[in-house]
Design a protein around this motif. Sequence first.
Motif, PDB file in Angstrom:
ATOM      1  N   PHE A 297       1.170  14.047 -10.076  1.00  0.00           N
ATOM      2  CA  PHE A 297       0.995  13.390  -8.789  1.00  0.00           C
ATOM      3  C   PHE A 297       2.292  12.713  -8.376  1.00  0.00           C
ATOM      4  CE2 PHE A 297       0.239   9.932 -11.716  1.00  0.00           C
ATOM      5  CZ  PHE A 297       0.748   8.816 -11.066  1.00  0.00           C
ATOM      6  N   GLY A 298       2.386  12.467  -7.088  1.00  0.00           N
ATOM      7  CA  GLY A 298       3.528  11.754  -6.551  1.00  0.00           C
ATOM      8  C   GLY A 298       3.075  10.483  -5.861  1.00  0.00           C
ATOM      9  N   VAL A 299       4.003   9.568  -5.640  1.00  0.00           N
ATOM     10  CA  VAL A 299       3.762   8.357  -4.859  1.00  0.00           C
ATOM     11  C   VAL A 299       4.769   8.363  -3.719  1.00  0.00           C
ATOM     12  CG1 VAL A 299       3.756   5.842  -4.845  1.00  0.00           C
ATOM     13  CG2 VAL A 299       2.915   7.074  -6.850  1.00  0.00           C
ATOM     14  N   ALA A 300       4.275   8.190  -2.523  1.00  0.00           N
ATOM     15  CA  ALA A 300       5.136   8.264  -1.346  1.00  0.00           C
ATOM     16  C   ALA A 300       5.006   7.012  -0.499  1.00  0.00           C
ATOM     17  CB  ALA A 300       4.773   9.494  -0.513  1.00  0.00           C
TER      18      ALA A 300
ATOM     19  N   ALA B  51       0.856  -1.183   0.000  1.00  0.00           N
ATOM     20  CA  ALA B  51       0.000   0.000   0.000  1.00  0.00           C
ATOM     21  C   ALA B  51       0.894   1.237   0.000  1.00  0.00           C
ATOM     22  CB  ALA B  51      -0.901  -0.007   1.230  1.00  0.00           C
ATOM     23  N   VAL B  52       0.526   2.224  -0.809  1.00  0.00           N
ATOM     24  CA  VAL B  52       1.318   3.448  -0.925  1.00  0.00           C
ATOM     25  C   VAL B  52       0.400   4.668  -0.824  1.00  0.00           C
ATOM     26  CG1 VAL B  52       3.150   2.426  -2.324  1.00  0.00           C
ATOM     27  CG2 VAL B  52       1.141   3.416  -3.450  1.00  0.00           C
ATOM     28  N   MET B  53       1.009   5.831  -0.715  1.00  0.00           N
ATOM     29  CA  MET B  53       0.238   7.069  -0.667  1.00  0.00           C
ATOM     30  C   MET B  53       0.407   7.836  -1.979  1.00  0.00           C
ATOM     31  SD  MET B  53       0.102  10.097   2.171  1.00  0.00           S
ATOM     32  CE  MET B  53       1.711  10.815   1.792  1.00  0.00           C
ATOM     33  N   TYR B  54      -0.705   8.062  -2.656  1.00  0.00           N
ATOM     34  CA  TYR B  54      -0.721   8.928  -3.838  1.00  0.00           C
ATOM     35  C   TYR B  54      -1.017  10.350  -3.361  1.00  0.00           C
ATOM     36  CZ  TYR B  54      -1.155   4.505  -6.361  1.00  0.00           C
ATOM     37  OH  TYR B  54      -0.948   3.244  -6.857  1.00  0.00           O
ATOM     38  N   TYR B  55      -0.319  11.330  -3.930  1.00  0.00           N
ATOM     39  CA  TYR B  55      -0.605  12.704  -3.511  1.00  0.00           C
ATOM     40  C   TYR B  55      -0.551  13.646  -4.701  1.00  0.00           C
ATOM     41  CZ  TYR B  55       4.486  13.636  -3.350  1.00  0.00           C
ATOM     42  OH  TYR B  55       5.819  13.796  -3.668  1.00  0.00           O
ATOM     43  N   ASN B  56      -1.396  14.655  -4.630  1.00  0.00           N
ATOM     44  CA  ASN B  56      -1.577  15.628  -5.700  1.00  0.00           C
ATOM     45  C   ASN B  56      -0.543  16.734  -5.537  1.00  0.00           C
ATOM     46  OD1 ASN B  56      -2.476  17.808  -7.298  1.00  0.00           O
ATOM     47  ND2 ASN B  56      -4.615  17.164  -7.129  1.00  0.00           N
ATOM     48  N   LYS B  57       0.456  16.740  -6.402  1.00  0.00           N
ATOM     49  CA  LYS B  57       1.526  17.731  -6.267  1.00  0.00           C
ATOM     50  C   LYS B  57       1.017  19.146  -6.503  1.00  0.00           C
ATOM     51  CE  LYS B  57       5.612  14.917  -7.218  1.00  0.00           C
ATOM     52  NZ  LYS B  57       6.887  14.837  -7.949  1.00  0.00           N
ATOM     53  N   GLU B  58       0.042  19.290  -7.378  1.00  0.00           N
ATOM     54  CA  GLU B  58      -0.509  20.631  -7.625  1.00  0.00           C
ATOM     55  C   GLU B  58      -1.258  21.148  -6.403  1.00  0.00           C
ATOM     56  OE1 GLU B  58      -2.756  20.641 -11.249  1.00  0.00           O
ATOM     57  OE2 GLU B  58      -1.109  19.786 -12.418  1.00  0.00           O
ATOM     58  N   ALA B  59      -1.961  20.265  -5.701  1.00  0.00           N
ATOM     59  CA  ALA B  59      -2.641  20.662  -4.473  1.00  0.00           C
ATOM     60  C   ALA B  59      -1.624  21.051  -3.397  1.00  0.00           C
ATOM     61  CB  ALA B  59      -3.530  19.530  -3.976  1.00  0.00           C
ATOM     62  N   PHE B  60      -0.516  20.322  -3.341  1.00  0.00           N
ATOM     63  CA  PHE B  60       0.552  20.676  -2.398  1.00  0.00           C
ATOM     64  C   PHE B  60       1.059  22.090  -2.671  1.00  0.00           C
ATOM     65  CE2 PHE B  60       0.481  16.592  -0.661  1.00  0.00           C
ATOM     66  CZ  PHE B  60       1.486  16.394   0.260  1.00  0.00           C
ATOM     67  N   LYS B  61       1.330  22.365  -3.925  1.00  0.00           N
ATOM     68  CA  LYS B  61       1.862  23.691  -4.288  1.00  0.00           C
ATOM     69  C   LYS B  61       0.846  24.783  -3.984  1.00  0.00           C
ATOM     70  CE  LYS B  61       4.753  21.699  -7.941  1.00  0.00           C
ATOM     71  NZ  LYS B  61       4.917  21.522  -9.405  1.00  0.00           N
ATOM     72  N   ALA B  62      -0.428  24.522  -4.265  1.00  0.00           N
ATOM     73  CA  ALA B  62      -1.470  25.519  -4.011  1.00  0.00           C
ATOM     74  C   ALA B  62      -1.605  25.811  -2.521  1.00  0.00           C
ATOM     75  CB  ALA B  62      -2.805  25.027  -4.571  1.00  0.00           C
ATOM     76  N   ALA B  63      -1.285  24.828  -1.682  1.00  0.00           N
ATOM     77  CA  ALA B  63      -1.365  25.010  -0.234  1.00  0.00           C
ATOM     78  C   ALA B  63      -0.074  25.556   0.357  1.00  0.00           C
ATOM     79  CB  ALA B  63      -1.717  23.681   0.423  1.00  0.00           C
TER      80      ALA B  63
END
Length: 430
Positions: free
Chosen positions: A291-294, A148-160
């Motif tokens: 998106f990124g995978v962490a 199991a991994v974490m997908y994350y929205n890089k654009e949402a990170f930057k916007a925040a």
Amino acid sequence: MNLHKLNRILAGGLGAALLSTTAAFAVDLTFYYPVQVGGPLTQVIDGYVAEFEKQNPDINVDAIYSGNYTDTTTRALAATRSGNPPAVAVLLATDIFTLIEEDVITPIDTFISTDEDKAWLAGFMPAYLASAQIDGHLWAAPFQRSTAVMYYNKEAFKAAGLDAEQPPRTWDELVEVGKALTVKDASGNVTQWGLGIPGSSNAAHWLFGALVAQNGGQLSDETGTRTFFDDPKVVEALQFWIDLSEKHAVHPTGILEWGTTPSDFMEGRLAMAWHTTGNLSNIRKNATFEFGVAAYPGNPNPASVLGGGNLYIFKDASEEQKAAAFKFVQFMTSAELLADWGIQTGYVAPRDDSWETEALKAYVKEVPQADVARRQIADSKPEISTFESARVTQVLNDALQAALTGRSTPQEALSAAQAEAERILSAYRN
């Protein structure tokens, strides 16, 4: 007629006769397999089967898509009891104790006879082989394995205002980042949640196992006869999951469905989502943002959980079918095919030599997210696996559902689940 021409005619006739004989005595294999991730994977499987049959014209494989993992196990056992077992099936690695208890599978290691067989076996990652080794035998071959991994929205990170290259590494950071990523409209309605962890009954126990491992606990032991659902570390992990919604307000309340979580992520309703690495290709093809995978965070040490399915050969198939099934298993778990399967799906190729193929090396260079799961294996723990796996897992899932929906406290739900699991499993102890 010259001798050369006669020899060609005789050879042609002999060849036709041999083909006719081969066709008449072809071995028929029934192969059950599930699909638990997104994408047109039945087409991929059909392509592999066609290539196997091309290389082995004396073996016919009837590949049957059998639903999700639970459906596939149920169907395989029902077919076996009715006297018509599959020869081979992809079933959960965690089904191993149930399959042994039901006496329906044959150990894979009984087919190992040549140096080539031994080299094939040695290519698997030990972490994935371990889940198939019980009582001195190897009962299955790793196939569609995952973490199991974490997908994350890089654009949402930057916007925040967050660093898109620094996903959270601890539970505290997960909460802090989740708060920054949770977005509300003018009416106070959440339009983007910071995090989503599926809690539906077909997945809750798996992702909960990751939370438990991150908190330094475990759900079951290696004998398959004991669970630890009411251990304080397990209870704390469930309380943290609930706190993400109730206390920190970074996660939707109630239960997220496994099947819809990837679309929730791709459509922007979740900025971070926990899911299987087996959905990487689906998300990669359909996400409209970077998106990124962490790797998963920890409390404090990071941890994830191993998952996915293995290939099992069924005991009641004929000797000819079992021998042909072993050939099929070796084909489906070759370095090259598992590399391709990983590229097509996002599953982790469970062979070290797969990662040395040119195809997978090129893919990782193009899609570095694919390497996250492989690197996380060292920090991953086995999935819960016990005798009567379906019953025990359902007991745990029911407890998780009760706590996530507020019908019980984590302590109440898990204490009741432990008592029921103890009742089920006590009969399997010497």
